[in-house]
Design a protein around this motif. Structure first.
Motif, short mmCIF file in Angstrom:
data_model
loop_
_atom_site.label_atom_id
_atom_site.label_comp_id
_atom_site.label_asym_id
_atom_site.label_seq_id
_atom_site.Cartn_x
_atom_site.Cartn_y
_atom_site.Cartn_z
N MET A 1 -74.53 35.90 -28.02
CA MET A 1 -74.62 34.66 -27.23
C MET A 1 -73.21 34.14 -26.93
N ARG A 2 -72.96 33.82 -25.68
CA ARG A 2 -71.62 33.40 -25.26
C ARG A 2 -71.29 32.00 -25.78
N LYS A 3 -70.11 31.85 -26.35
CA LYS A 3 -69.65 30.55 -26.84
C LYS A 3 -69.13 29.70 -25.67
N GLU A 4 -69.40 28.42 -25.72
CA GLU A 4 -68.93 27.48 -24.71
C GLU A 4 -67.95 26.51 -25.35
N LEU A 5 -66.79 27.02 -25.71
CA LEU A 5 -65.78 26.21 -26.39
C LEU A 5 -64.77 25.66 -25.38
N HIS A 6 -64.42 24.39 -25.53
CA HIS A 6 -63.48 23.75 -24.61
C HIS A 6 -62.08 23.62 -25.21
N PHE A 7 -61.94 24.05 -26.46
CA PHE A 7 -60.64 24.04 -27.12
C PHE A 7 -60.47 25.34 -27.89
N GLU A 8 -59.22 25.69 -28.14
CA GLU A 8 -58.94 26.88 -28.93
C GLU A 8 -59.43 26.68 -30.37
N LYS A 9 -59.81 27.77 -31.00
CA LYS A 9 -60.30 27.70 -32.38
C LYS A 9 -59.24 27.08 -33.29
N GLY A 10 -57.98 27.37 -33.02
CA GLY A 10 -56.90 26.82 -33.84
C GLY A 10 -56.85 25.31 -33.80
N GLU A 11 -57.21 24.71 -32.67
CA GLU A 11 -57.23 23.25 -32.60
C GLU A 11 -58.32 22.67 -33.50
N PHE A 12 -59.50 23.31 -33.47
CA PHE A 12 -60.56 22.86 -34.37
C PHE A 12 -60.13 22.99 -35.84
N GLN A 13 -59.45 24.05 -36.16
CA GLN A 13 -59.01 24.27 -37.55
C GLN A 13 -57.98 23.21 -37.97
N ALA A 14 -57.11 22.82 -37.05
CA ALA A 14 -56.12 21.78 -37.35
C ALA A 14 -56.82 20.44 -37.58
N ARG A 15 -57.84 20.14 -36.79
CA ARG A 15 -58.60 18.91 -36.98
C ARG A 15 -59.28 18.91 -38.34
N LEU A 16 -59.89 20.04 -38.68
CA LEU A 16 -60.59 20.15 -39.98
C LEU A 16 -59.60 19.98 -41.12
N SER A 17 -58.43 20.58 -41.00
CA SER A 17 -57.42 20.45 -42.06
C SER A 17 -57.02 18.99 -42.27
N ALA A 18 -56.86 18.25 -41.17
CA ALA A 18 -56.51 16.83 -41.28
C ALA A 18 -57.62 16.04 -41.96
N VAL A 19 -58.86 16.36 -41.63
CA VAL A 19 -59.99 15.66 -42.25
C VAL A 19 -60.06 15.97 -43.75
N LYS A 20 -59.87 17.22 -44.11
CA LYS A 20 -59.91 17.58 -45.53
C LYS A 20 -58.78 16.91 -46.31
N THR A 21 -57.64 16.79 -45.70
CA THR A 21 -56.53 16.08 -46.36
C THR A 21 -56.90 14.62 -46.61
N ALA A 22 -57.52 13.99 -45.62
CA ALA A 22 -57.96 12.60 -45.78
C ALA A 22 -59.04 12.49 -46.84
#
Length: 392
Positions: A1-22
């Motif tokens: 199934m084709r993914k419909e992502l509007h941002f690079e995976k790395g951007e999502f990972q950076a967001r997740l890292s910031a949330v985990k730090t908080a």
């Protein structure tokens, strides 16, 4: 199934890292995210499914977040998120609107599977989509866990937009401009208010020649005649008289990123007093916009507007503006920084605001606004509709 992502995976990972730090700073082991914009921000999930229980669950011990929701929406989670399939969970339809079964029992089992049975669990107590029953059912289903309020944890992280997000905000602003121009073109004596709304809705979906739009976080506000003193009035099916005023607040939305835009329209020649009120409001807004720069506080920007308005014997009780960005109904407002007296939030490049110097007095209202992004040296307007009173 084709993914419909509007941002690079790395951007999502950076967001997740910031949330985990908080989370670590607050001593939170598991974060249960119920707010649709926060779910989208961390995973990309996008579907009109937030009227039933759904969560993105972040565990410090788990590499990826876990999405869990209604079984028929699982396909949207697979399509619109970067998550591996094993991190997309679902509950059966029998739990939907059931008088005897609770979807939160299934959701609680997912939390246990992530090691959260006795964890410190953060929930969004102030969220639009986290009900009192949801909280009660989770406490019942996870009796050994400790629940804490993590409302706005993600919101404060996403208040600063990335370059990719700012690109979508600019597109949303262009859609808002197209919507407003359509309303200005259609408004005329004899035209029904509902026909103006219909034209605006068409443009909201059609967007521009380069990119289409999406549904807004709120309906368009068409405040006409005596309803122009009400900021959030609905339209009617009445035709516009030969002489009247309209205050419109419209919302351009591009892939869930939203830019707000308000303008006042005079049908027929405006009175000198009304024209003067519009000029005063624009003058004060422009002064505040010219003052925007990184390092200043929201309160300092608001004070410039307030002093300019006071020179004309006027004051505005409500806040001057609020942070905007990614949003779902009922609002794109991020519930974080506000341009108001006493808000000591420091402006940073990438923050976006809707500056809303609307004045609703006893017998008249004016609404001419500007959404903008904070830049390294000042501000960037996110829409280009002239800041003035339009006369038809």
């Amino acid at each position: 199934m084709r993914k419909e992502l509007h941002f690079e995976k790395g951007e999502f990972q950076a967001r997740l890292s910031a949330v985990k730090t908080a989370m670590e700073k607050r001593g939170i082991d598991v974060l249960m995210i119920s707010e649709p914009p926060n779910m989208n921000y961390l995973t990309g999930y996008d579907a009109y499914s937030y009227y039933v229980p759904q969560f993105v669950i972040v565990s410090l011990k788990h590499e990826q977040p876990v999405w869990i929701g209604r079984f028929m929406d699982r396909v949207s989670a697979v399509m619109t998120t970067y998550l591996d399939d094993q991190n997309v969970h679902a509950y059966e339809d029998k739990y939907v609107h059931s008088a005897t079964l609770s979807a939160f029992d299934v959701i609680a089992q997912t939390v246990r599977d992530l090691g959260g049975e006795k964890a410190c669990i953060g929930v969004e107590l102030g969220g639009y989509y986290y009900s009192a029953k949801a909280h009660a059912d989770l406490i019942r289903a996870l009796p050994e866990a400790r629940f804490v309020d993590a409302d706005l944890l993600v919101n404060w992280i996403r208040v600063v937009k990335s370059p990719a997000e700012l690109a979508l905000m600019r597109q949303a602003g262009a859609i808002a401009d197209a919507m407003m121009q359509r309303a200005i073109d259609v408004a005329a004596p004899g035209v029904r208010e509902c026909d103006i709304a219909a034209a605006v809705y068409y443009q909201m979906a059609a967007g521009t020649a380069e990119f289409g739009g999406s549904y807004g976080c709120a309906p368009p506000f068409l405040c006409v005649a005596e309803r122009a003193v009400a900021p959030h009035a609905a339209w009617t099916d009445k035709p516009l008289p030969k002489s009247t005023t309209l205050n419109l607040e419209l919302f351009g939305n591009r892939l869930r990123y939203q830019v707000n835009l308000s303008r006042s329209i005079a049908v027929g020649p405006p009175s000198p007093a009304f024209q003067n009120l519009a000029d005063v409001a624009v003058e004060a807004m422009n002064a505040a916009l010219d003052h925007v720069r990184p390092g200043l506080t929201c309160s300092e920007v608001e004070s410039v507007f307030r002093r300019s308005l006071a020179r004309h014997g006027l004051e505005k009780e409500a806040r001057l503006g609020y942070s905007i960005g990614l949003g779902y109904p009922p609002g794109a407002v991020e519930r974080t920084a506000s341009l108001r007296k006493g808000d000591e939030t420091v402006l940073q490049p990438g923050m976006c605001f809707h500056m809303m110097p609307g004045l609703w007095l006893d017998d008249v209202g004016i609404a001419i606004t500007q959404s903008f992004a904070v830049t390294e040296t000042g501000h960037e307007p996110l829409s280009s509709t002239p800041r003035k009173l339009f006369v038809k």
